[in-house]
Structure formats: structure tokens, C-alpha cells
Design an enzyme around this catalytic site. Structure first.
Site, PDB file in Angstrom:
ATOM      1  N   LYS A  74       0.527  -0.889  -0.745  1.00  0.00           N
ATOM      2  CA  LYS A  74      -0.143  -0.560  -2.002  1.00  0.00           C
ATOM      3  C   LYS A  74      -1.601  -0.183  -1.763  1.00  0.00           C
ATOM      4  O   LYS A  74      -2.089  -0.133  -0.640  1.00  0.00           O
ATOM      5  CB  LYS A  74      -0.020  -1.730  -2.981  1.00  0.00           C
ATOM      6  CG  LYS A  74       1.415  -2.075  -3.339  1.00  0.00           C
ATOM      7  CD  LYS A  74       2.166  -0.911  -3.972  1.00  0.00           C
ATOM      8  CE  LYS A  74       1.719  -0.634  -5.380  1.00  0.00           C
ATOM      9  NZ  LYS A  74       2.505   0.426  -6.039  1.00  0.00           N
ATOM     10  N   HIS A  92      -0.873   7.457  -3.965  1.00  0.00           N
ATOM     11  CA  HIS A  92      -0.889   7.896  -5.370  1.00  0.00           C
ATOM     12  C   HIS A  92      -2.084   8.799  -5.651  1.00  0.00           C
ATOM     13  O   HIS A  92      -2.853   8.581  -6.582  1.00  0.00           O
ATOM     14  CB  HIS A  92      -0.892   6.692  -6.315  1.00  0.00           C
ATOM     15  CG  HIS A  92       0.259   5.754  -6.099  1.00  0.00           C
ATOM     16  ND1 HIS A  92       1.574   6.126  -6.300  1.00  0.00           N
ATOM     17  CD2 HIS A  92       0.305   4.472  -5.657  1.00  0.00           C
ATOM     18  CE1 HIS A  92       2.372   5.109  -6.023  1.00  0.00           C
ATOM     19  NE2 HIS A  92       1.628   4.106  -5.616  1.00  0.00           N
TER      20      HIS A  92
END
Length: 344
Positions: A74, A92
Site C-alpha cells: 500500500k 494508484h
């Protein structure tokens, strides 16, 4: 070659991209493997130490040698510091996410490289590693549980790690209390959709499945509103059709729970327009309309609800590519770096 697996600093993130057995295989090839200690990882520190890994303090990767490859899952702490290493993680940052530019600017300032796990693809541009199945499985379970709580006049409360996939099925089935909602899975043929469909069938729901053929017309899709539960399993991308418009709350609808398993509300390309932020383990659903209720479940680390299963599955997919990292100018790593350079 030095690979440095960092501790996941994000709350409720217990997964890992590398198992002790994978670390052994890397070391057998002559790799040096460093693992940060972690108080929350689903695999204990001792297992990595027993595999011969060098154990170091959590979040010490910024001081790693320049040639270290930093392996994680993450996002990094958002402290704005320049990034000088090669990082393997989910960034992302390539789909018009509003926070993506900030991350890319950090790489630009430090001269580092993002090898994004979402963009490890083969020659046919198909992803080679993904948590998709368990994301779909867990996202469908929480969506079913949310629908069950709605029928009791309540909202789904805080969730935590489930002991096993079987325990998750039991919890979802109990929430239904003998009722059988209709469910629509968009992206039913992919990894995420497959996991969502498996959960639905295990609790007695036979879902309707849509994929490219059913969505090729580009919308609008009024049939979406005729189902009790929508499970979106399609990643946001340029040109993606909109499945739920921003004004859907006030429409004539049976739809009362949206499980946005793909969960990309920060992207301009998101196909679910009724909400604008991810939900959390503490508050897994966001009520976007009151009468009749419409709840959105959009947790962005769903597989961590089943950390052991999802870690073992994902790490097994990733390991063959880690073993090829000594040839970074070929295969999936060359394509991943090219994607990064294009977006930088």
C-alpha cells in the site's frame, strides 16, 4: 541484488507481498533479503528470521542503500519526501487520481522509480499479479452483510479480520437471515468478479453477471437499478462507462447497496458517481441517500480482511517475477518502468 520488504504502516494492513518461502528462494539465487519487523503482518517476524532474512526496524527503508529495491503493497507515508529508490507497490498514480501527481512528483524529485504492481502485465497487456479474487470475495461478503443490516433497519457496523474464508461466508449467510436479494456483478468474468460470484453462490444468491458484452453499449444502464445489490468489479479507466449516475439516489430503484469493490472514487474515471471517498473498517458503508436507503461499501484494502489467504495467493503470483528482477530491462519490469516514465 538487495530487496527490502517494508512494514506496511497503514492501519489494518496485515498482508505481505513476500512469504518466508519466497525469501528463501530469492536468497538461494544470491539475493540479500531485508525484512522490516512488523507488529501487524499476518506472518510473524520469526518466520522471516528463520528463513535467513535480515531483520531491521519498521519504516527504516528511507536509509536503505541506493540500489535497494523497496518492496511493499500500500501507499507510503505522505510526508512529501523525495523518493530515490526503486519501489514495487500499488501506487494508484496513473489513472488521474488526485493524489497521484503528488506521489509522482516525489519520484521526480528524488530520481526514483515506481514499478506499480497494478501495471505488471504480459505481452498481451494482461495483469500477471492481483489480489482480485479475495477482494471480490470479501467485498461481496460485506455488501451482502450491509444489505442484511438494512433489512433490520440498521447499517453495517465496524468490521475486522476474519479467521478464515469459511468464517466470512458464515457471517454473510447469517446476515441474510433466510432472505435472498438479487445481485448484479459487473466484471463477472475477471478475477474480482469471480471471487464475488463465489461468495454469492456460497450464501445462496445466484448473481446476474455482466461483462464486456453487456456493457459495450456504454450506457446508461437502467437495469442496474432493478437489482438489490450491485457489485462493481471493473477498474476505473479512461473511457469506462458510468454504471450509477450521481442522481441515482432519487431514482425509482430497488438498488439499496453498492459494493464498489474496484474502489477508485478519487479517479475522474470512476463508474460509480454517487460517492466521493473510500469507506473504512470502522465505518464500512457510506449512506448516500436516506429514503429509500442507498449504502456504498468501498473499502480499498478488502483482501486484508482475509490476510493469510490473500498473502499466500498474491505472493505465489508475484514470486516468479521477483526472481526475474535481475533482468529489469526485460519482461514485466521493463513494461512497468515504461508505464511509469510515460506518466511521470
Amino acid at each position: 541484488m538487495l530487496i527490502w520488504m517494508r512494514h506496511e504502516s497503514r492501519e489494518n494492513e496485515a498482508r505481505a507481498p513476500l512469504t518466508p518461502e519466497g525469501a528463501r528462494q530469492l536468497q538461494a539465487m544470491g539475493w540479500r533479503v531485508v525484512v522490516e519487523r512488523s507488529p501487524q503482518r499476518c506472518i510473524p517476524d520469526d518466520a522471516y528470521a528463520d528463513a535467513g532474512c535480515e531483520m531491521v526496524a519498521p519504516e527504516s527503508w528511507p536509509a536503505a542503500p541506493n540500489d535497494a529495491i523497496i518492496l511493499g503493497l500500500k501507499e507510503l507515508p505522505a510526508d512529501g519526501t523525495p523518493l530515490r529508490h526503486r519501489h514495487i507497490m500499488f501506487g494508484h498514480a496513473f489513472k488521474a487520481q488526485h493524489s497521484g501527481r503528488i506521489l509522482l512528483d516525489r519520484f521526480k524529485a528524488g530520481g526514483g522509480t515506481l514499478l506499480d504492481l497494478e501495471y505488471l502485465v504480459d505481452e498481451m497487456d494482461r495483469r500477471v499479479v492481483a489480489f482480485g479474487y479475495w477482494a471480490g470475495f470479501a467485498g461481496a461478503a460485506l455488501s451482502v452483510m450491509a444489505w442484511g443490516r438494512q433489512q433490520a433497519g440498521a447499517r453495517l457496523g465496524a468490521v475486522g479480520v476474519f479467521a478464515s474464508a469459511e468464517a466470512m461466508v458464515e457471517a454473510a449467510g447469517a446476515a441474510l437471515d433466510g432472505r435472498t436479494p438479487s445481485a448484479l456483478i459487473i466484471g463477472a468474468l475477471g478475477r474480482v468478479g469471480t471471487g464475488a460470484g463465489e461468495l454469492c453462490r456460497k450464501v445462496g444468491i445466484e448473481p446476474t453477471g455482466w461483462d464486456m458484452a453487456e456493457t459495450a453499449a456504454g450506457g446508461p444502464f437502467p437495469a442496474v437499478l432493478r437489482h438489490d445489490i450491485l457489485l462493481n468489479c471493473i477498474l476505473a479507466h479512461a473511457g469506462a462507462p458510468v454504471f450509477v449516475e450521481a442522481d441515482a439516489g432519487g431514482a425509482d430503484r430497488a438498488l439499496s447497496v453498492i459494493g464498489d469493490i474496484a474502489c477508485d472514487p478519487d479517479s475522474d474515471y470512476s463508474p460509480i458517481k454517487v460517492y466521493d471517498r473510500a469507506t473504512t473498517w470502522a465505518e464500512p458503508v457510506l449512506r448516500v441517500h436516506d429514503s429509500p436507503p442507498l449504502d456504498v461499501m468501498a473499502i480499498d484494502n478488502l483482501p486484508s480482511l482475509l490476510p493469510r489467504e490473500s498473502t499466500e495467493d498474491f505472493a505465489a503470483q508475484l514470486l516468479p517475477h521477483l526472481l526475474a528482477l535481475d533482468s529489469p530491462d526485460a519482461g514485466v519490469w521493463k513494461r512497468a518502468e515504461a508505464t511509469f516514465r510515460q506518466n511521470l
